[in-house]
Enzyme design. Sequence first.
Site, mmCIF file in Angstrom:
data_model
loop_
_atom_site.group_PDB
_atom_site.id
_atom_site.type_symbol
_atom_site.label_atom_id
_atom_site.label_comp_id
_atom_site.label_asym_id
_atom_site.label_seq_id
_atom_site.Cartn_x
_atom_site.Cartn_y
_atom_site.Cartn_z
ATOM 1 N N CYS A 7 0.866 -1.178 0.000
ATOM 2 C CA CYS A 7 0.000 0.000 0.000
ATOM 3 C C CYS A 7 0.903 1.228 0.000
ATOM 4 C CB CYS A 7 -0.990 -0.010 1.150
ATOM 5 S SG CYS A 7 -0.268 0.211 2.771
ATOM 6 N N CYS A 79 -4.789 -0.861 -1.318
ATOM 7 C CA CYS A 79 -5.239 0.526 -1.274
ATOM 8 C C CYS A 79 -6.731 0.607 -1.509
ATOM 9 C CB CYS A 79 -4.520 1.341 -2.339
ATOM 10 S SG CYS A 79 -2.746 1.248 -2.188
ATOM 11 N N CYS A 87 -3.053 3.237 -5.977
ATOM 12 C CA CYS A 87 -2.151 2.161 -5.585
ATOM 13 C C CYS A 87 -0.811 2.344 -6.259
ATOM 14 C CB CYS A 87 -2.721 0.811 -5.996
ATOM 15 S SG CYS A 87 -4.058 0.278 -4.957
#
Length: 159
Positions: A7, A79, A87
């Site tokens: 992430c 994400c 992302c």
Amino acid sequence: MNVLILCTGNSCRSILGEATFNHLAPEGWQAVSAGSKPAGYVHPRSLALLAREGISTEGYHSKSWDNLPVTPDIIITVCGSAAGEECPAYLGPVMRAHWGVEDPAHATGTDEEIDAAFMQAYRILRARIEAFFALPLEQLKHQPARMKAELDRIGTLQA
């Protein structure tokens, strides 16, 4: 097989995913997590939640994807999209899947409401990781198209 859970900040969701994955992983599977812009700390609520769930928090820290200890076979981005979050795109020949989860670090409200946001992220990730480990992984390691389809399907599961 090495799985990278990726992430942006590597302080909440990817840490929850890494710790849960490693807690549940059969022999031969390992997760690491990283961020494209690491926060530099693990959110205390993530660590507290993992401890309450009986999952070790030892050794987990926020880190950059620039210095991974292993080369990933699979990358799972976590994400979310509610805040227009993008992302990171890992460069390299590796299987990718997206398991979007909203970032509990941005939750507002009472302590109970914020804790509930962390628990929701954890439950979604845990349900997806359990679904992953329920797959015939030894077969799928040799069937990349089928593995990718299963990873994508799992990314739509909710808690």
